[in-house]
Every structure is written in C-alpha cells, then in structure tokens.
Design a protein around this motif. Structure first.
Motif, PDB file in Angstrom:
ATOM      1  N   GLY A   8       0.823  -1.199   0.000  1.00  0.00           N
ATOM      2  CA  GLY A   8       0.000   0.000   0.000  1.00  0.00           C
ATOM      3  C   GLY A   8       0.860   1.252   0.000  1.00  0.00           C
ATOM      4  O   GLY A   8       2.054   1.210  -0.303  1.00  0.00           O
ATOM      5  N   LEU A   9       0.221   2.339   0.349  1.00  0.00           N
ATOM      6  CA  LEU A   9       0.865   3.654   0.428  1.00  0.00           C
ATOM      7  C   LEU A   9       1.023   4.057   1.887  1.00  0.00           C
ATOM      8  O   LEU A   9       0.311   3.550   2.752  1.00  0.00           O
ATOM      9  CB  LEU A   9      -0.009   4.714  -0.245  1.00  0.00           C
ATOM     10  CG  LEU A   9      -0.199   4.635  -1.745  1.00  0.00           C
ATOM     11  CD1 LEU A   9      -1.388   5.476  -2.161  1.00  0.00           C
ATOM     12  CD2 LEU A   9       1.051   5.125  -2.428  1.00  0.00           C
ATOM     13  N   PHE A  10       1.934   5.003   2.132  1.00  0.00           N
ATOM     14  CA  PHE A  10       1.964   5.628   3.449  1.00  0.00           C
ATOM     15  C   PHE A  10       2.318   7.100   3.307  1.00  0.00           C
ATOM     16  O   PHE A  10       2.986   7.510   2.368  1.00  0.00           O
ATOM     17  CB  PHE A  10       2.912   4.911   4.420  1.00  0.00           C
ATOM     18  CG  PHE A  10       4.377   5.013   4.109  1.00  0.00           C
ATOM     19  CD1 PHE A  10       5.152   6.015   4.677  1.00  0.00           C
ATOM     20  CD2 PHE A  10       4.991   4.092   3.280  1.00  0.00           C
ATOM     21  CE1 PHE A  10       6.517   6.094   4.409  1.00  0.00           C
ATOM     22  CE2 PHE A  10       6.347   4.155   3.015  1.00  0.00           C
ATOM     23  CZ  PHE A  10       7.112   5.161   3.575  1.00  0.00           C
ATOM     24  N   ASP A  11       1.796   7.878   4.242  1.00  0.00           N
ATOM     25  CA  ASP A  11       2.113   9.305   4.351  1.00  0.00           C
ATOM     26  C   ASP A  11       3.127   9.433   5.474  1.00  0.00           C
ATOM     27  O   ASP A  11       3.033   8.726   6.480  1.00  0.00           O
ATOM     28  CB  ASP A  11       0.864  10.114   4.716  1.00  0.00           C
ATOM     29  CG  ASP A  11      -0.287   9.870   3.754  1.00  0.00           C
ATOM     30  OD1 ASP A  11      -0.063   9.954   2.541  1.00  0.00           O
ATOM     31  OD2 ASP A  11      -1.395   9.573   4.240  1.00  0.00           O
ATOM     32  N   VAL A  12       4.081  10.347   5.305  1.00  0.00           N
ATOM     33  CA  VAL A  12       5.097  10.516   6.346  1.00  0.00           C
ATOM     34  C   VAL A  12       5.344  11.997   6.591  1.00  0.00           C
ATOM     35  O   VAL A  12       5.404  12.789   5.654  1.00  0.00           O
ATOM     36  CB  VAL A  12       6.418   9.789   5.985  1.00  0.00           C
ATOM     37  CG1 VAL A  12       7.020  10.322   4.710  1.00  0.00           C
ATOM     38  CG2 VAL A  12       7.421   9.868   7.132  1.00  0.00           C
ATOM     39  N   LYS A  13       5.447  12.340   7.851  1.00  0.00           N
ATOM     40  CA  LYS A  13       5.831  13.686   8.269  1.00  0.00           C
ATOM     41  C   LYS A  13       7.157  13.536   9.008  1.00  0.00           C
ATOM     42  O   LYS A  13       7.254  12.753   9.959  1.00  0.00           O
ATOM     43  CB  LYS A  13       4.775  14.283   9.189  1.00  0.00           C
ATOM     44  CG  LYS A  13       5.115  15.681   9.660  1.00  0.00           C
ATOM     45  CD  LYS A  13       4.039  16.224  10.589  1.00  0.00           C
ATOM     46  CE  LYS A  13       4.469  17.573  11.120  1.00  0.00           C
ATOM     47  NZ  LYS A  13       3.616  18.030  12.225  1.00  0.00           N
ATOM     48  N   ILE A  14       8.168  14.253   8.525  1.00  0.00           N
ATOM     49  CA  ILE A  14       9.505  14.206   9.129  1.00  0.00           C
ATOM     50  C   ILE A  14       9.823  15.581   9.692  1.00  0.00           C
ATOM     51  O   ILE A  14       9.737  16.570   8.966  1.00  0.00           O
ATOM     52  CB  ILE A  14      10.565  13.791   8.087  1.00  0.00           C
ATOM     53  CG1 ILE A  14      10.254  12.404   7.538  1.00  0.00           C
ATOM     54  CG2 ILE A  14      11.961  13.842   8.696  1.00  0.00           C
ATOM     55  CD1 ILE A  14      11.145  11.972   6.396  1.00  0.00           C
ATOM     56  N   ASP A  15      10.148  15.630  10.978  1.00  0.00           N
ATOM     57  CA  ASP A  15      10.495  16.892  11.620  1.00  0.00           C
ATOM     58  C   ASP A  15      11.919  16.830  12.149  1.00  0.00           C
ATOM     59  O   ASP A  15      12.291  15.869  12.837  1.00  0.00           O
ATOM     60  CB  ASP A  15       9.548  17.206  12.777  1.00  0.00           C
ATOM     61  CG  ASP A  15       8.188  17.678  12.308  1.00  0.00           C
ATOM     62  OD1 ASP A  15       8.119  18.406  11.295  1.00  0.00           O
ATOM     63  OD2 ASP A  15       7.181  17.312  12.951  1.00  0.00           O
ATOM     64  N   VAL A  16      12.711  17.852  11.845  1.00  0.00           N
ATOM     65  CA  VAL A  16      14.084  17.944  12.340  1.00  0.00           C
ATOM     66  C   VAL A  16      14.049  18.152  13.851  1.00  0.00           C
ATOM     67  O   VAL A  16      13.261  18.941  14.367  1.00  0.00           O
ATOM     68  CB  VAL A  16      14.840  19.101  11.640  1.00  0.00           C
ATOM     69  CG1 VAL A  16      16.221  19.287  12.239  1.00  0.00           C
ATOM     70  CG2 VAL A  16      14.927  18.845  10.140  1.00  0.00           C
ATOM     71  N   GLN A  17      14.911  17.403  14.561  1.00  0.00           N
ATOM     72  CA  GLN A  17      15.004  17.469  16.017  1.00  0.00           C
ATOM     73  C   GLN A  17      16.429  17.845  16.401  1.00  0.00           C
ATOM     74  O   GLN A  17      17.364  17.651  15.618  1.00  0.00           O
ATOM     75  CB  GLN A  17      14.651  16.109  16.628  1.00  0.00           C
ATOM     76  CG  GLN A  17      13.259  15.634  16.296  1.00  0.00           C
ATOM     77  CD  GLN A  17      12.191  16.506  16.903  1.00  0.00           C
ATOM     78  OE1 GLN A  17      12.292  16.919  18.064  1.00  0.00           O
ATOM     79  NE2 GLN A  17      11.162  16.810  16.131  1.00  0.00           N
ATOM     80  N   PRO A  18      16.628  18.358  17.608  1.00  0.00           N
ATOM     81  CA  PRO A  18      17.987  18.684  18.052  1.00  0.00           C
ATOM     82  C   PRO A  18      18.843  17.422  18.159  1.00  0.00           C
ATOM     83  O   PRO A  18      18.351  16.357  18.507  1.00  0.00           O
ATOM     84  CB  PRO A  18      17.788  19.306  19.431  1.00  0.00           C
ATOM     85  CG  PRO A  18      16.330  19.496  19.615  1.00  0.00           C
ATOM     86  CD  PRO A  18      15.614  18.678  18.594  1.00  0.00           C
ATOM     87  N   ILE A  19      20.112  17.561  17.859  1.00  0.00           N
ATOM     88  CA  ILE A  19      21.076  16.465  17.967  1.00  0.00           C
ATOM     89  C   ILE A  19      21.785  16.591  19.325  1.00  0.00           C
ATOM     90  O   ILE A  19      21.821  17.680  19.904  1.00  0.00           O
ATOM     91  CB  ILE A  19      22.079  16.500  16.780  1.00  0.00           C
ATOM     92  CG1 ILE A  19      22.860  15.196  16.659  1.00  0.00           C
ATOM     93  CG2 ILE A  19      22.990  17.670  16.840  1.00  0.00           C
ATOM     94  CD1 ILE A  19      22.087  14.101  16.005  1.00  0.00           C
TER      95      ILE A  19
END
Length: 135
Positions: A8-19
């Motif tokens: 199937g398909l998937f939606d993804v939200k990627i957010d930059v986080q502190p290292i």
C-alpha cells in the motif's frame, strides 16, 4: 509458516530534532517520524531517525526505529521496525526488519521485512512477513 505480503501507500511527516551535544559538528541529523499506512497495513507509526549525507553526490545513509500500531490484514497489534538504509551515488539499498519479539496482541510472532519505494512523490511499502496461525 506461510509467507504473506502486504502492500500500500503511506504518508510521512519528518520533523528535524535537536542532535546531542556529543554529535554536534558531525553532519549527523536527527528527525522524528510520524506515519500513516494505508492498504493492507492500516496503521500509524512513530519513530526516530538519524541520517548522514556525504559529500559524494547521491550518497547518504540513515538508521531508524519506529513502532507501528494498527491492523495488518485485519489482525490488530503493534510491532517495531529497525531500518538501516543507504544510497551510493543514487542507488538505494535497504534493510528494514521487524524487531524479533516486538509483535503484540494478534501480531505476536510477526517476522519479516519491509521495502519502501518512492515514485511520483508518493511513498509505497511492500511488507513480506510470516505470522503464526490465528488461535
């Protein structure tokens, strides 16, 4: 056990986080993952990713862990996936596997691997897996 397949398909939200302070100045990036799977896997996932893009054009790598919760072909539960993927001059390779023993509820005993394909801006998955018979 029988080999099964979900797609199937998937939606993804990627957010930059502190290292971390230790990893500062290394070029490593840290991101949170928030996904919604559609199709044979009707689920959501949350996770973390570490990535590095090299100076060589089209070359990078990432590792990630995510926990998926929902239904796989109608069977409810959760499981964890471990990612280790890289790209060498634009050629991708992936290792995305179910963490052994991570399946819960009706997904206890789940094993297998997932492949991600990105085409026309859409994310597709193919999940080849085994699962013990229903009780």
């Amino acid at each position: 056990m029988t080999q099964l397949q979900a797609a199937g398909l998937f939606d993804v939200k990627i957010d930059v986080q502190p290292i971390s302070d230790v990893a500062q100045q290394t070029g490593i990036g840290r991101m949170s993952l928030d996904k919604k799977f559609h199709g044979d896997l009707d689920a959501v996932s949350r996770g973390e990713m570490l990535a590095f893009r090299s100076s060589e054009e089209g070359s990078a790598g990432y590792v990630a862990m995510e926990v998926i919760t929902g239904k796989l072909h109608g069977r409810r539960g959760s499981f964890a996936l471990q990612h280790s993927s890289w790209m060498t001059r634009g050629v991708p390779e992936q290792s995305i596997r179910v963490v052994p023993g991570s399946g819960t509820e009706e997904l206890k005993g789940l094993a297998g691997g997932l492949t991600i394909t990105i085409a026309d801006g859409k994310h597709f998955y193919q999940f080849d897996y085994t699962l013990p018979a229903h009780d």
